[in-house]
Write a protein that holds these residues in place. Structure first.
Motif, short mmCIF file in Angstrom:
data_model
loop_
_atom_site.label_atom_id
_atom_site.label_comp_id
_atom_site.label_asym_id
_atom_site.label_seq_id
_atom_site.Cartn_x
_atom_site.Cartn_y
_atom_site.Cartn_z
N LEU A 196 44.47 53.66 39.72
CA LEU A 196 43.59 52.93 40.64
C LEU A 196 42.35 53.72 41.02
CD1 LEU A 196 42.88 50.61 42.56
CD2 LEU A 196 44.44 51.64 44.24
N PRO A 197 42.45 54.94 41.60
CA PRO A 197 41.22 55.67 41.93
C PRO A 197 40.42 56.09 40.70
CG PRO A 197 43.15 57.04 42.30
CD PRO A 197 43.65 55.67 42.03
N PHE A 201 35.03 49.30 33.03
CA PHE A 201 36.27 49.63 33.72
C PHE A 201 36.46 48.80 34.99
CE2 PHE A 201 35.25 53.51 31.32
CZ PHE A 201 36.39 53.57 30.54
N ASN A 202 35.53 47.90 35.27
CA ASN A 202 35.71 46.92 36.34
C ASN A 202 36.32 45.63 35.81
OD1 ASN A 202 34.55 48.63 38.29
ND2 ASN A 202 32.48 47.94 37.73
N ASN A 203 36.47 45.55 34.47
CA ASN A 203 37.08 44.37 33.85
C ASN A 203 38.60 44.44 33.97
OD1 ASN A 203 38.33 42.94 31.36
ND2 ASN A 203 36.26 42.10 31.47
N VAL A 233 46.11 47.89 39.36
CA VAL A 233 44.87 47.93 38.57
C VAL A 233 44.24 46.56 38.36
CG1 VAL A 233 45.73 49.96 37.37
CG2 VAL A 233 46.02 47.73 36.31
N SER A 234 44.95 45.46 38.63
CA SER A 234 44.38 44.13 38.41
C SER A 234 43.26 43.86 39.40
CB SER A 234 45.46 43.06 38.53
OG SER A 234 46.04 43.07 39.83
N VAL A 235 42.34 43.02 39.00
CA VAL A 235 41.21 42.66 39.85
C VAL A 235 41.27 41.17 40.18
CG1 VAL A 235 39.77 44.47 38.84
CG2 VAL A 235 39.71 42.18 37.87
N GLU A 236 40.55 40.79 41.19
CA GLU A 236 40.55 39.40 41.63
C GLU A 236 39.98 38.50 40.53
OE1 GLU A 236 38.94 36.68 45.38
OE2 GLU A 236 38.47 38.82 45.26
N PRO A 277 47.59 38.93 36.61
CA PRO A 277 48.63 38.72 35.59
C PRO A 277 49.85 38.02 36.18
CG PRO A 277 48.58 41.02 36.25
CD PRO A 277 47.44 40.35 36.96
N TRP A 278 50.69 37.49 35.31
CA TRP A 278 51.85 36.71 35.70
C TRP A 278 52.81 37.47 36.63
CZ3 TRP A 278 53.97 32.25 36.50
CH2 TRP A 278 55.34 32.07 36.43
N PRO A 279 53.18 38.73 36.35
CA PRO A 279 54.10 39.43 37.26
C PRO A 279 53.54 39.58 38.67
CG PRO A 279 53.98 40.58 35.16
CD PRO A 279 52.89 39.56 35.16
N VAL A 280 52.24 39.81 38.81
CA VAL A 280 51.64 39.95 40.14
C VAL A 280 51.65 38.60 40.86
CG1 VAL A 280 49.54 40.57 41.39
CG2 VAL A 280 50.21 41.87 39.37
#
Length: 594
Positions: free
Chosen positions: A433-434, A448-450, A530-533, A537-540
């Motif tokens: 994350l950081p 890396f924002n993708n 690490v996912s972004v708005e 993904p499905w698990p989240v």
């Protein structure tokens, strides 16, 4: 060029996206939180965050997590040993592949979904509770949910296949002649098991224990779903400082302490195992039996005295044989019971997942029309496909190099891969994350924002190591005769690789790709960080739905994804079967062209 050059892409990737992020987290641990709205500040370095972590709830929570992980690892070993032994030694050769494939099926159902299956089983108003009450085995509803017992059942279930697989490999590689020689020399079944089979299977036992213990120490999903307030684990505590607490310095210090503590526990267990093995070796006694007495006499367990096999001995051996054949039935029932509940509840017409309101297809209709569900599934499949391709290419090249080149560089690279595999997932998550924030925001590298790029790069870390070891194991057992023969026939290196080497390593490549795809599709912790708005993904999506209330379409989509995965596995098996003998045909083609 030296063959070790094939490890260079994977080495650079692991240094950039594993070593550097972990080092960044270690650096943050010496800083502090600058005010209410700040995350970290390293302008003033100290060990204050470590003292704060050791003086807070970290030590108690770690002890609680260690107890859960230790008990779960021990139970998984006790359950997996006879099961893996039956598959490797007693099962029919034709049925081995199918029986082993059934062990992997739970991995193809979402981690969270199959954990929720246990909530359906253990709830006070569930079918199991009603059956136990009707049989008079309990005086009231089953009160297991949101207790330590529920958490223990859940973690054993989720990590049991990781114990079975290395045990199966260890038992399957044992030479049957050693067991037969032990029996011919008069040893009974118990002594053959304890002094021949288990010592030779120790590498598989150690690998299984590591594969269960290390990820379990960083897991907090199972405890959150099944344990409620009593399911607090150290992973939740560490994650909270990076999410709700916004104190990256304290979270980093606790993460560093966590990985150091895990390495310390693993090292202590390794030393204890070496000492125990040495003690057992010193106690071994060998008594040779005359050929004419071998059919009549048996070695008494625990001593070197000889006695005739009595009725009790024969009864004990027969009971053990029957138990060994019945045990896999209970293990398969344990593995498939939650999935069966999920499939049944996917046809629930009710508004809530846990409340049955009649049979119907409303869940499937909602799953196929809900834009959020479809978007999250599409994101997961994109990330899983990308991670599988990325990890398979890097891991296959690295594994081939490790099998063909055993220099100093290969030892360093093996250590690097081992570090990746023994690092808890929560540590990877909080380090990625950081690191992505630093690359994407501070250094203005917008790629890396993708969200998809982040998911692919982070999910490929563990998978690259897995693929490398799988390919290495495959190619270590294959000599270079065919490749050398192709070179003698003047086939250029590229043609030798694609027509000889690649077909030889294809089973391992396909197995590694499928494993990488499955691990990515099922990842919850890394994806949460690490996912972004807009690219959830499905698990989240499922994890967030657990907190707000699950609907039947979640089970319906999980069932459809399971069927798709099974179809992909069937196609992969068909491809591998058709690929058998392709190397020999390629050699014939090269020779004919020559």
């Amino acid at each position: 060029m030296p063959r070790s050059i094939l490890t260079l892409p994977a080495t650079l990737y692991l240094i950039i996206f594993f070593i550097a992020p972990v080092a960044l987290v270690a650096w943050y641990s010496f800083g502090y939180k600058p005010g209410i709205f700040g995350f970290h500040d390293n302008s003033r370095l100290s060990f204050d965050r470590y003292r704060e972590a050791l003086g807070g709830p970290f030590v108690g929570t770690f002890e609680h997590t260690l107890r859960i992980a230790g008990i779960a690892t021990g139970i998984a070993l006790l359950v997996g040993l006879p099961f893996a032994y039956f598959l490797a030694v007693k099962a029919s050769p034709r049925a081995k592949a199918a029986l082993l494939g059934l062990v992997l099926v739970p991995f193809w159902c979402n981690f969270l979904i199959r954990t929720l299956g246990w909530e359906l089983i253990l709830s006070p108003n569930a079918t199991l509770s009603n059956v136990l009450q009707n049989l008079g085995l309990t005086t009231g509803p089953l009160n297991v949910m949101f207790t330590a017992t529920a958490v223990q059942i859940g973690v054993v279930y989720n990590y049991l296949p990781l114990m079975i697989l290395p045990l199966y490999v260890a038992f399957e590689r044992l030479d049957p002649a050693l067991r037969e020689a032990s029996k011919d020399l008069g040893a009974n079944r118990f002594r053959t098991l304890t002094q021949v089979t288990l010592p030779l299977a120790m590498p598989g036992i150690a690998a299984g224990a590591l594969l269960v213990f290390v990820p379990l120490m960083g897991d907090y999903i199972t405890a959150t779903v099944l344990g409620g307030a009593k399911g607090n684990m150290v992973g939740i505590l560490v994650a909270s400082w990076f999410e709700a607490g916004s104190n990256w310095a304290l979270g980093s210090a606790e993460a560093v302490l966590l990985i150091l503590a895990i390495l310390g526990v693993v090292a202590a267990a390794g030393i204890a195992a070496v000492v125990l093995r040495s003690a057992l070796r010193r106690r071994r006694r060998v008594t040779l039996v005359q050929p004419q007495d071998r059919a009549r006499l048996r070695l008494e367990v625990g001593s070197g005295e000889l006695r005739s096999p009595g009725r009790y001995d024969r009864l004990l051996e027969r009971t053990g044989e029957w138990a060994l054949r019945i045990w896999p039935v209970f293990v398969y029932l344990f593995l498939f019971l939650p999935i069966g509940y999920i499939v049944v509840y996917s046809f629930n017409n009710g508004r809530l997942f846990l409340s049955w309101a009649g049979f119907g297809l409303n869940g499937y209709r909602s799953a196929l029309t809900d834009p959020q569900v479809l978007s999250s599934v599409a994101t997961s499949f994109k990330a899983a496909a990308g991670a599988a391709i990325f990890a398979t290419v890097l891991g296959s090249l690295a594994g081939l190099s490790l099998a063909r080149h055993t220099g100093r560089w290969s030892k360093f690279f093996v250590v690097l891969l081992a570090l990746v595999m023994v690092t808890p997932e929560i540590m990877m998550a909080i380090s990625e994350l950081p690191w992505f924030v630093s690359l994407g925001v501070d250094h203005h590298l917008s790629i890396f924002n993708n969200g998809i790029v982040r998911l692919i790069l982070s999910h490929s870390l563990f998978s690259t190591a897995v693929v490398a070891f799988i390919v290495r194991a495959r190619m270590s057992g294959v000599d270079e005769t065919l490749e050398d023969a192709a070179a003698d026939l003047y086939a250029p290196p590229i043609r030798r690789f694609f027509q000889i080497t690649l077909p030889l390593m294809l089973p391992a490549v396909v197995a590694g790709a499928l494993m990488a795809f499955t691990l990515s599709l099922d990842d919850v912790i890394l994806s949460s960080f690490v996912s972004v708005e807009g690219e959830t993904p499905w698990p989240v999506y499922v994890f967030s739905a657990v907190r707000s209330g699950l609907r039947p379409e979640v089970a319906s989509m999980a069932t459809m994804m399971l069927l798709v995965t099974l179809l992909v596995m069937g196609l992969a098996a068909l491809v591998l079967r058709r690929g058998t003998g392709s190397s020999l045909r390629a050699m014939q083609g090269i020779a004919g062209g020559r």
